[in-house]
Write a protein that holds these residues in place. Structure first.
Motif, mmCIF file in Angstrom:
data_model
loop_
_atom_site.group_PDB
_atom_site.id
_atom_site.type_symbol
_atom_site.label_atom_id
_atom_site.label_comp_id
_atom_site.label_asym_id
_atom_site.label_seq_id
_atom_site.Cartn_x
_atom_site.Cartn_y
_atom_site.Cartn_z
ATOM 1 N N ARG A 133 -2.342 7.578 5.906
ATOM 2 C CA ARG A 133 -3.596 7.763 5.185
ATOM 3 C C ARG A 133 -3.453 7.646 3.676
ATOM 4 O O ARG A 133 -4.417 7.306 2.989
ATOM 5 N N VAL A 134 -2.278 7.931 3.134
ATOM 6 C CA VAL A 134 -2.128 7.973 1.678
ATOM 7 C C VAL A 134 -1.043 7.018 1.181
ATOM 8 O O VAL A 134 -1.300 6.148 0.344
ATOM 9 N N ILE A 135 0.172 7.158 1.690
ATOM 10 C CA ILE A 135 1.319 6.454 1.113
ATOM 11 C C ILE A 135 1.257 4.958 1.381
ATOM 12 O O ILE A 135 1.367 4.136 0.456
ATOM 13 N N VAL A 136 1.086 4.559 2.644
ATOM 14 C CA VAL A 136 1.078 3.133 2.982
ATOM 15 C C VAL A 136 -0.071 2.397 2.299
ATOM 16 O O VAL A 136 0.136 1.313 1.729
ATOM 17 N N PRO A 137 -1.328 2.922 2.326
ATOM 18 C CA PRO A 137 -2.386 2.231 1.575
ATOM 19 C C PRO A 137 -2.076 2.080 0.088
ATOM 20 O O PRO A 137 -2.395 1.044 -0.516
ATOM 21 N N TYR A 138 -1.453 3.091 -0.510
ATOM 22 C CA TYR A 138 -1.108 2.992 -1.925
ATOM 23 C C TYR A 138 -0.060 1.902 -2.151
ATOM 24 O O TYR A 138 -0.179 1.085 -3.080
ATOM 25 N N LEU A 139 0.980 1.876 -1.317
ATOM 26 C CA LEU A 139 2.027 0.862 -1.473
ATOM 27 C C LEU A 139 1.451 -0.542 -1.301
ATOM 28 O O LEU A 139 1.806 -1.465 -2.048
ATOM 29 N N ARG A 140 0.568 -0.719 -0.332
ATOM 30 C CA ARG A 140 -0.032 -2.036 -0.123
ATOM 31 C C ARG A 140 -0.902 -2.439 -1.301
ATOM 32 O O ARG A 140 -0.914 -3.603 -1.711
ATOM 33 N N ALA A 141 -1.647 -1.490 -1.847
ATOM 34 C CA ALA A 141 -2.488 -1.803 -3.001
ATOM 35 C C ALA A 141 -1.651 -2.181 -4.204
ATOM 36 O O ALA A 141 -2.095 -2.961 -5.052
ATOM 37 N N ARG A 142 -0.447 -1.645 -4.304
ATOM 38 C CA ARG A 142 0.467 -2.009 -5.386
ATOM 39 C C ARG A 142 1.240 -3.290 -5.073
ATOM 40 O O ARG A 142 1.987 -3.776 -5.919
ATOM 41 N N ASP A 200 10.526 19.914 8.685
ATOM 42 C CA ASP A 200 9.191 20.507 8.768
ATOM 43 C C ASP A 200 8.130 19.409 8.707
ATOM 44 O O ASP A 200 8.258 18.436 7.950
ATOM 45 N N LEU A 201 7.044 19.593 9.479
ATOM 46 C CA LEU A 201 6.040 18.540 9.599
ATOM 47 C C LEU A 201 5.312 18.236 8.307
ATOM 48 O O LEU A 201 4.736 17.155 8.160
ATOM 49 N N ASP A 202 5.290 19.178 7.350
ATOM 50 C CA ASP A 202 4.613 18.873 6.089
ATOM 51 C C ASP A 202 5.466 17.979 5.191
ATOM 52 O O ASP A 202 4.997 17.512 4.157
ATOM 53 N N HIS A 203 6.713 17.712 5.598
ATOM 54 C CA HIS A 203 7.597 16.825 4.841
ATOM 55 C C HIS A 203 7.955 15.566 5.637
ATOM 56 O O HIS A 203 8.086 14.488 5.062
ATOM 57 N N ALA A 204 8.120 15.719 6.959
ATOM 58 C CA ALA A 204 8.539 14.597 7.801
ATOM 59 C C ALA A 204 7.423 14.090 8.697
ATOM 60 O O ALA A 204 7.647 13.195 9.519
ATOM 61 N N GLY A 205 6.199 14.609 8.539
ATOM 62 C CA GLY A 205 5.107 14.241 9.433
ATOM 63 C C GLY A 205 4.739 12.775 9.393
ATOM 64 O O GLY A 205 4.259 12.215 10.382
ATOM 65 N N GLY A 206 4.938 12.117 8.262
ATOM 66 C CA GLY A 206 4.577 10.707 8.141
ATOM 67 C C GLY A 206 5.756 9.760 8.291
ATOM 68 O O GLY A 206 5.621 8.561 8.007
ATOM 69 N N ALA A 207 6.903 10.266 8.754
ATOM 70 C CA ALA A 207 8.113 9.441 8.791
ATOM 71 C C ALA A 207 7.948 8.213 9.675
ATOM 72 O O ALA A 207 8.286 7.091 9.280
ATOM 73 N N MET A 208 7.422 8.397 10.890
ATOM 74 C CA MET A 208 7.313 7.271 11.809
ATOM 75 C C MET A 208 6.304 6.236 11.309
ATOM 76 O O MET A 208 6.546 5.027 11.410
ATOM 77 N N SER A 209 5.194 6.686 10.767
ATOM 78 C CA SER A 209 4.211 5.743 10.224
ATOM 79 C C SER A 209 4.808 4.934 9.081
ATOM 80 O O SER A 209 4.558 3.727 8.954
ATOM 81 N N LEU A 210 5.597 5.586 8.241
ATOM 82 C CA LEU A 210 6.229 4.876 7.134
ATOM 83 C C LEU A 210 7.181 3.809 7.652
ATOM 84 O O LEU A 210 7.138 2.651 7.216
ATOM 85 N N LEU A 211 8.053 4.187 8.599
ATOM 86 C CA LEU A 211 9.059 3.258 9.096
ATOM 87 C C LEU A 211 8.439 2.101 9.870
ATOM 88 O O LEU A 211 8.985 1.001 9.907
ATOM 89 N N GLU A 212 7.269 2.345 10.505
ATOM 90 C CA GLU A 212 6.611 1.282 11.273
ATOM 91 C C GLU A 212 5.854 0.297 10.393
ATOM 92 O O GLU A 212 5.640 -0.849 10.792
ATOM 93 N N ASN A 213 5.460 0.725 9.202
ATOM 94 C CA ASN A 213 4.615 -0.123 8.359
ATOM 95 C C ASN A 213 5.307 -0.664 7.114
ATOM 96 O O ASN A 213 4.838 -1.647 6.547
ATOM 97 N N ILE A 214 6.372 -0.017 6.671
ATOM 98 C CA ILE A 214 7.055 -0.421 5.445
ATOM 99 C C ILE A 214 8.548 -0.599 5.728
ATOM 100 O O ILE A 214 9.159 0.244 6.397
ATOM 101 N N HIS A 215 9.107 -1.691 5.235
ATOM 102 C CA HIS A 215 10.550 -1.898 5.371
ATOM 103 C C HIS A 215 11.287 -0.914 4.464
ATOM 104 O O HIS A 215 11.052 -0.885 3.253
#
Length: 808
Positions: free
Chosen positions: A583-592, A606-621
């Motif tokens: 919702r936040v990191i990948v859209p920002y990286l793509r916009a940049r 903890d999920l507040d730190h690692a909750g987006g790990a899989m989404s990051l690895l699936e969308n960004i090299h």
């Protein structure tokens, strides 16, 4: 009229960029009306340029104050600050299509009565199952139109504020929702949560109940089917059941505009109904009624098509593309009834004026610009290209070839014409979109949508067979789209262009699509070069940029040097299909225009730190990954399967990028095998030094780890100008001895708005203040951008982009 409508839309857009609303907007609007009528009367015989200029000018004034007037009205019903977080009993009706998810259900609630507080008329509620380990809490089976009594806790609208991010607060304002909250699981014994009436009559309730019934029917027929959510989206416009993985395929192939009730589908349905009604009306002579003598068949066909479009748009939830198509069809139908010949340009402008008049916030959404941009592009490209009328004796094969050629030409025009706008809005363009749309448009619009609608409305068992057939066709189409989207060349990405680059690309596009006879039209593609070949910005050598995202209650920071990029933590998990990365990191990286990261550090599990790990690895090299995660974590398994580098964070690791030094200060090697330690105690802690300035990212270390760091560090080794407050400013961290050793001048608190942990703790926050440390909170300031150079420049997103709907 057209210049007035264009000015009106521009004025409404201008208002949406303001930090404050003008006072007395209603009086100003009335004064502008009187002034416009007076000057318009005196300028009737004036020069055409004067009339057009006055029309545009007063259109801007009208649009500005009309949007301000509606904004004042929308903001007038606010929840009082002192009522935030308090238990309030409300009585009202379920006012939207409920969305069921794993933890519960979400819905809009129209308030009829509230006890002990003034509550806005429309609120958005979540009802969670087993809320905070309350195993006895059961979620009510809420349905549209039902009257319920609920005990709720509310807050004013608040959303994450990030560059290039979705603005949840203005979206709620557009929907008329002025408070959000959740249903309390254990209210007072004498006022339990319960249904008071099975159905409350009303137009909106009837529409939403109809949508719910159709959705339930589709879900029953397609239970367990992968693309049932797509069929639901095509029938009732509810896209929430489509998983993120499918949206990724649709976006990469450029067909996401079809996976809803789009203008294309509405036009097709309206055309079918108009064709059928006209044919039946003309054939009424066979039954002796002679209806065409009473009313021309063209008028009946126009009325039937407009009515069908209106009903279908109601099912869609009245989205902007659907509105635009409906208004255009209504204008055409009205022109036919009144015997007035009108041009498509007038129709488009009238539809534009109607959309902005009823919803001035529509100008903020990509769908608005893409919808009107696509039609405007086709109008422009059609100049000088009108084909000669085909002879009545032409063969079917020739007619078919002409129809295919027209469709291919239209697809080419829209694809090419929207490239600059697509890059501006999404920072990427699908290269396989022409092929994907050439296949998907006829399949979805001419086959799947009619089958889905028929299957939703016809009786069983015929309905089940039609819905299963529609699903099978979607499944086959999805396989082709998945193959196309998996190609490396499927998507071209580049940074969001500055305005000069966008305008230059737009000029090149107009040149490319110019009428026949225009010299060297191919040269228009040269205008795209700055747009498509731009590279992501980066700091000069030896300098450092740090972006602390507003991800709610969690951590995520992007660290950039001249030639490298590192992500520290991936934000929280919001739900099964949503997290800080998606919702936040990948859209920002793509916009940049950032397609890859050199490295990523996940401080702990903890999920507040690692909750987006899989989404990051699936969308960004991601080049390498370092963490203190245990071996069974999905992110670790994904790295091992990919064969890309993974390492554990260990104190003593260090590296240098373009003169910027990175040093891992924690954890110690032995801590990884100590099962008695909590994940917080193993948080990867990194100090980054750029020239004379440094920042310390401490994760969620607590008092014991802070004491260890102070004890084993040499004097000045922990010193940093900026400190990411450990554990979000909890009461178990930020000890006085640790703060004395770091001695920062600036502290960042990455916390969620009104988070249930009450981070940062009041005494800890005061401790920072007593030391004269500047304190910045992402829940208040939004995302923070720090630029390390001779000094440290800080940009606060909310302060740099203030909007009138953000005020608290």
């Amino acid at each position: 009229m057209r210049t007035f409508i264009l000015g009106f839309s521009a004025g409404a857009f201008w208002l949406q960029t303001q930090a404050e609303l003008p006072a007395h907007a209603g009086a100003a609007l009335l004064l502008a009306c009187l002034l416009f009528l007076g000057l318009g009367y005196t300028a009737r015989g004036g020069h055409v340029v004067l009339r057009l200029s006055l029309g545009c000018l007063f259109g801007v004034i009208f649009g500005y104050f009309w949007a301000a007037f509606l904004a004042h009205a929308a903001l007038s019903s606010q929840l009082a600050l002192q009522d935030e977080g308090e238990d309030i009993t409300v009585v009202g009706t379920i006012a939207s299509l409920p969305y069921h998810f794993e933890q519960g259900v979400r819905f809009n609630f129209a308030v009829e009565k509230a006890v002990s507080a003034k509550v806005p008329p429309l609120i958005a509620l979540s009802w969670y199952a087993g809320f905070r380990n309350a195993a006895t809490n059961e979620v009510g089976n809420v349905q549209p139109g039902e009257r319920w009594r609920l005990t709720v806790r509310l807050q004013r609208p608040h959303g994450n504020a990030n560059p290039m991010g979705f603005d949840y607060e203005v979206w709620l304002l557009e929907q008329g929702v002025r408070a959000t909250g959740y249903v309390r699981p254990q209210p007072r014994a004498d006022m339990p949560n319960r249904r008071l009436a099975a159905f409350v009559p009303g137009f909106g309730n009837v529409v939403e109940a109809s949508r719910a019934a159709l959705r339930a029917r589709i879900v029953r027929s397609l239970e367990g089917k992968q693309y049932a959510g797509v069929i639901v989206a095509l029938v009732v416009g509810d896209q929430r059941a489509i998983p993120q993985s499918d949206w990724q395929v649709f976006n990469r192939t450029g067909v996401s505009h079809l996976i809803s009730i789009s203008g294309l589908h509405i036009t097709m349905i309206a055309g079918l109904f108009a064709l059928g009604a006209g044919a039946l009306w003309r054939r009424s002579f066979f039954i002796g009624w002679q209806l065409p003598l009473r009313l021309p068949a063209q008028k009946v066909a126009a009325l039937a098509g407009a009515l069908a479009a209106f009903l279908y748009v109601l099912l869609a939830g009245f989205g902007v593309p659907a509105q635009r198509t409906l208004y255009m069809l209504m204008v055409v139908a009205l022109a036919l009834w009144l015997g007035r010949i009108t041009s498509i340009g007038h129709v488009l402008c009238l539809a534009l004026g109607a959309v902005v008049l009823l919803d001035p916030w529509a100008v903020l959404w990509p769908g608005f610009w893409l919808s009107f941009g696509a039609v405007a592009t086709m109008l422009y490209a059609g100049v000088g290209r009108t084909a000669a009328p085909m002879s009545a004796q032409a063969s079917r094969w020739r007619r078919l070839r002409a129809a295919v050629a027209l469709g291919a030409q239209t697809q080419y025009v829209v694809t090419v014409g929207l490239v600059p706008l697509t890059m501006l809005l999404f920072s990427q363009v699908s290269l396989v979109s022409p092929v994907a749309n050439a296949l998907a448009i006829p399949v979805i619009s001419l086959i799947v949508t009619p089958l889905s609608l028929a299957g939703s409305l016809l009786p069983a068992p015929l309905s089940d067979g039609l819905l299963l057939l529609a699903h099978a066709i979607v499944q086959m189409l999805a396989q082709v789209l998945d193959w196309l989207g998996a190609r490396r060349f499927a998507v071209w990405t580049a940074p969001a262009p500055p305005m000069w680059s966008f305008c230059w690309a737009l000029f090149g596009t107009l040149w490319l699509l110019a009428p026949r006879g225009w010299p060297h039209r191919w040269a228009g593609m040269l205008g795209w070069l700055p747009l498509l070949t731009a590279l992501p910005s980066s700091p000069p050598p030896g300098r450092l940029w740090v972006t602390a995202f507003d991800v709610g209650q969690g951590m995520a920071l992007l660290v950039e040097t001249h030639g490298h990029r590192l992500l520290y933590d991936t934000g929280p998990a919001y739900g099964p299909e949503s997290d800080g990365a998606s919702r936040v990191i990948v859209p920002y990286l793509r916009a940049r225009g950032i397609a890859s990261l050199d490295g990523a550090i996940i401080s702990h599990s903890d999920l507040d730190h690692a909750g987006g790990a899989m989404s990051l690895l699936e969308n960004i090299h991601v080049g390498w990954l370092a963490s203190s995660l245990s071996g069974g974590h999905p992110a670790i398994e994904a790295r091992r399967q990919s064969g890309r580098p993974y390492l554990r964070c260990v104190a003593g690791q260090s590296w240098t990028w373009e003169g910027v030094h990175f040093a891992m200060l924690h954890p110690l090697p032995a801590s990884h095998d100590d099962i008695a330690l909590k994940p917080n105690a193993r948080s990867c802690s990194v100090k980054i030094t750029a020239g004379q300035h440094a920042i310390l990212l401490a994760g969620d270390i607590e008092a014991a780890q802070e004491a260890q760091l102070v004890a084993r560090s040499a004097e000045g080794e922990l010193a940093a100008d900026v400190l990411l407050a450990p554990h979000h400013g909890s009461g178990t961290s930020s000890t006085q001895a640790f703060l004395d050793a770091v001695h920062p001048t600036l502290a960042i608190f990455q916390v969620g708005h009104r988070n249930r942990y009450k981070h940062p703790k009041a005494q800890v926050y005061a401790r920072y203040g007593a030391m004269g440390i500047t304190r910045l909170r992402t829940d208040v300031e939004g995302a923070l951008v720090l630029e390390f150079g001779e000094g440290i420049a800080v940009t606060q997103y909310r302060a740099s982009r203030p909007r009138y709907w953000q005020g608290r």
